[in-house]
Design an enzyme around this catalytic site. Sequence first.
Site, PDB file in Angstrom:
ATOM      1  N   ASN A  14     -62.257 -23.973 -28.792  1.00 28.61           N
ATOM      2  CA  ASN A  14     -61.659 -23.981 -27.452  1.00 28.61           C
ATOM      3  C   ASN A  14     -62.286 -25.149 -26.699  1.00 28.61           C
ATOM      4  O   ASN A  14     -63.445 -25.075 -26.308  1.00 28.61           O
ATOM      5  CB  ASN A  14     -61.971 -22.645 -26.752  1.00 28.61           C
ATOM      6  CG  ASN A  14     -61.585 -22.670 -25.283  1.00 28.61           C
ATOM      7  OD1 ASN A  14     -60.839 -23.541 -24.839  1.00 28.61           O
ATOM      8  ND2 ASN A  14     -62.096 -21.716 -24.522  1.00 28.61           N
ATOM      9  N   TRP A  15     -61.514 -26.223 -26.543  1.00 25.14           N
ATOM     10  CA  TRP A  15     -62.085 -27.437 -25.949  1.00 25.14           C
ATOM     11  C   TRP A  15     -62.162 -27.358 -24.425  1.00 25.14           C
ATOM     12  O   TRP A  15     -62.701 -28.242 -23.786  1.00 25.14           O
ATOM     13  CB  TRP A  15     -61.255 -28.661 -26.376  1.00 25.14           C
ATOM     14  CG  TRP A  15     -61.247 -28.906 -27.864  1.00 25.14           C
ATOM     15  CD1 TRP A  15     -61.965 -28.213 -28.818  1.00 25.14           C
ATOM     16  CD2 TRP A  15     -60.504 -29.902 -28.577  1.00 25.14           C
ATOM     17  NE1 TRP A  15     -61.702 -28.731 -30.072  1.00 25.14           N
ATOM     18  CE2 TRP A  15     -60.801 -29.774 -29.956  1.00 25.14           C
ATOM     19  CE3 TRP A  15     -59.610 -30.905 -28.190  1.00 25.14           C
ATOM     20  CZ2 TRP A  15     -60.248 -30.594 -30.930  1.00 25.14           C
ATOM     21  CZ3 TRP A  15     -59.048 -31.724 -29.160  1.00 25.14           C
ATOM     22  CH2 TRP A  15     -59.371 -31.574 -30.514  1.00 25.14           C
ATOM     23  N   LYS A  16     -61.588 -26.337 -23.855  1.00 28.86           N
ATOM     24  CA  LYS A  16     -61.584 -26.145 -22.391  1.00 28.86           C
ATOM     25  C   LYS A  16     -61.088 -27.418 -21.697  1.00 28.86           C
ATOM     26  O   LYS A  16     -60.236 -28.110 -22.242  1.00 28.86           O
ATOM     27  CB  LYS A  16     -62.977 -25.735 -21.911  1.00 28.86           C
ATOM     28  CG  LYS A  16     -63.563 -24.586 -22.723  1.00 28.86           C
ATOM     29  CD  LYS A  16     -64.743 -23.955 -22.069  1.00 28.86           C
ATOM     30  CE  LYS A  16     -65.358 -22.937 -23.001  1.00 28.86           C
ATOM     31  NZ  LYS A  16     -66.299 -22.049 -22.372  1.00 28.86           N
ATOM     32  N   HIS A 109     -58.711 -15.532 -21.745  1.00 35.73           N
ATOM     33  CA  HIS A 109     -60.080 -16.044 -21.865  1.00 35.73           C
ATOM     34  C   HIS A 109     -60.874 -15.650 -20.623  1.00 35.73           C
ATOM     35  O   HIS A 109     -60.319 -15.568 -19.525  1.00 35.73           O
ATOM     36  CB  HIS A 109     -60.056 -17.571 -22.029  1.00 35.73           C
ATOM     37  CG  HIS A 109     -61.415 -18.125 -22.341  1.00 35.73           C
ATOM     38  ND1 HIS A 109     -62.335 -18.416 -21.359  1.00 35.73           N
ATOM     39  CD2 HIS A 109     -62.017 -18.415 -23.524  1.00 35.73           C
ATOM     40  CE1 HIS A 109     -63.451 -18.864 -21.941  1.00 35.73           C
ATOM     41  NE2 HIS A 109     -63.278 -18.876 -23.248  1.00 35.73           N
ATOM     42  N   GLU A 111     -62.743 -17.179 -18.718  1.00 35.11           N
ATOM     43  CA  GLU A 111     -62.643 -18.097 -17.562  1.00 35.11           C
ATOM     44  C   GLU A 111     -61.317 -17.909 -16.835  1.00 35.11           C
ATOM     45  O   GLU A 111     -61.234 -18.092 -15.619  1.00 35.11           O
ATOM     46  CB  GLU A 111     -62.854 -19.544 -18.032  1.00 35.11           C
ATOM     47  CG  GLU A 111     -64.326 -19.812 -18.318  1.00 35.11           C
ATOM     48  CD  GLU A 111     -64.601 -20.744 -19.473  1.00 35.11           C
ATOM     49  OE1 GLU A 111     -63.744 -21.575 -19.817  1.00 35.11           O
ATOM     50  OE2 GLU A 111     -65.708 -20.639 -20.054  1.00 35.11           O
ATOM     51  N   GLU A 182     -65.442 -11.789 -26.840  1.00 31.64           N
ATOM     52  CA  GLU A 182     -66.345 -12.768 -26.249  1.00 31.64           C
ATOM     53  C   GLU A 182     -67.078 -12.133 -25.067  1.00 31.64           C
ATOM     54  O   GLU A 182     -66.540 -12.073 -23.958  1.00 31.64           O
ATOM     55  CB  GLU A 182     -65.552 -13.968 -25.739  1.00 31.64           C
ATOM     56  CG  GLU A 182     -64.755 -14.670 -26.812  1.00 31.64           C
ATOM     57  CD  GLU A 182     -64.448 -16.102 -26.398  1.00 31.64           C
ATOM     58  OE1 GLU A 182     -64.934 -17.007 -27.086  1.00 31.64           O
ATOM     59  OE2 GLU A 182     -63.774 -16.317 -25.388  1.00 31.64           O
ATOM     60  N   GLY A 188     -71.145 -19.903 -23.096  1.00 28.08           N
ATOM     61  CA  GLY A 188     -71.715 -21.101 -22.480  1.00 28.08           C
ATOM     62  C   GLY A 188     -73.118 -20.905 -21.943  1.00 28.08           C
ATOM     63  O   GLY A 188     -73.627 -21.734 -21.186  1.00 28.08           O
ATOM     64  N   SER A 233     -71.507 -18.741 -27.524  1.00 22.24           N
ATOM     65  CA  SER A 233     -72.639 -19.561 -27.967  1.00 22.24           C
ATOM     66  C   SER A 233     -72.824 -19.560 -29.485  1.00 22.24           C
ATOM     67  O   SER A 233     -73.947 -19.519 -29.990  1.00 22.24           O
ATOM     68  CB  SER A 233     -73.931 -19.132 -27.259  1.00 22.24           C
ATOM     69  OG  SER A 233     -73.793 -19.296 -25.860  1.00 22.24           O
ATOM     70  N   GLY A 254     -66.769 -22.640 -28.071  1.00 25.27           N
ATOM     71  CA  GLY A 254     -66.579 -23.552 -26.938  1.00 25.27           C
ATOM     72  C   GLY A 254     -67.395 -24.811 -27.144  1.00 25.27           C
ATOM     73  O   GLY A 254     -66.988 -25.736 -27.851  1.00 25.27           O
ATOM     74  N   GLY A 255     -68.591 -24.833 -26.558  1.00 22.21           N
ATOM     75  CA  GLY A 255     -69.433 -26.045 -26.543  1.00 22.21           C
ATOM     76  C   GLY A 255     -69.582 -26.710 -27.907  1.00 22.21           C
ATOM     77  O   GLY A 255     -69.394 -27.934 -28.031  1.00 22.21           O
TER      78      GLY A 255
END
Length: 271
Positions: A14-16, A109, A111, A182, A188, A233, A254-255
């Site tokens: 997920n590149w956000k 998600h 966010e 998640e 994150g 993470s 993500g990251g």
Amino acid sequence: MTGSNNRTPLIAGNWKMNTTAEEGHALAVGILEGISARAVGFSTVGCDIGFYPPATSLGLIADLCSTFEGCRVLVGAQNMHAETSGAFTGEISSAMVLSCGADSVLLGHSERRHVFNETDSEIGAKMETAVDAGLTAVLCVGETIEERDAENTTEVVGNQLEAGLEKLTEAAQLEEVIIAYEPVWAIGTGRTATPAQAQEVHAFIREQLGSAFEKRGAKGAGHEKTRILYGGSVKPDNAAELLSQPDIDGALVGGASLDAESFLGICEGCG
Ligand code: PEP
């Protein structure tokens, strides 16, 4: 590698709101080349991978992946609207996602839930639209730290799951769904759920899916085929242990998905 349960692991990035078209293209090329170069492990069937780039790069990334033969690649949007068209400035529809050559979408998600205040019922409506359009819908669920501390994890996750799947009234529709567990406190933050904590919730989710399939009159054990990803993470150094849990069928990352080597390192955790 497909495990004894026949669920091929999926490692999805997920590149956000990161990567311009050029940067995203370079990232995806790096990952695809890395997969092709790693003959041992997953060059053909080790795991599926997924890219969830910003909507502005969806067509470009889908095009790039369309001829890739090293493994199955899902390409999807990070969100979409429940309506199929109309006066919704700034939004994208399921048909637009499909017209980019993409085949999947992330929905719910954390966010979207916590920064953009999306409700369970909005997410449920999006799930219906996505599945009806033929997209593989990844329903994200997870509790906050306050909810976990109050021992409400299963209630919260159970409710999110039920609301997210509510409008999918046929067992065949449920088959088009992937779940991503998640925990909000692990996204994150560098703080990962322990493999045991994650497995406990994944097993609960699979049990809930069993009831959902049964309620819709499914004859077989559809819930045994559903992939349940863990997200929060995930890194190359913790992936293998998480992925070795019986109900963890991959990762939503993500990251660490923004760096080709880290993403590939996580894929290697599939064994
Ligand atoms: C995510 O955003 O879905 C996620 C899991 O992020 P991270 O891997 O950075 O925790």
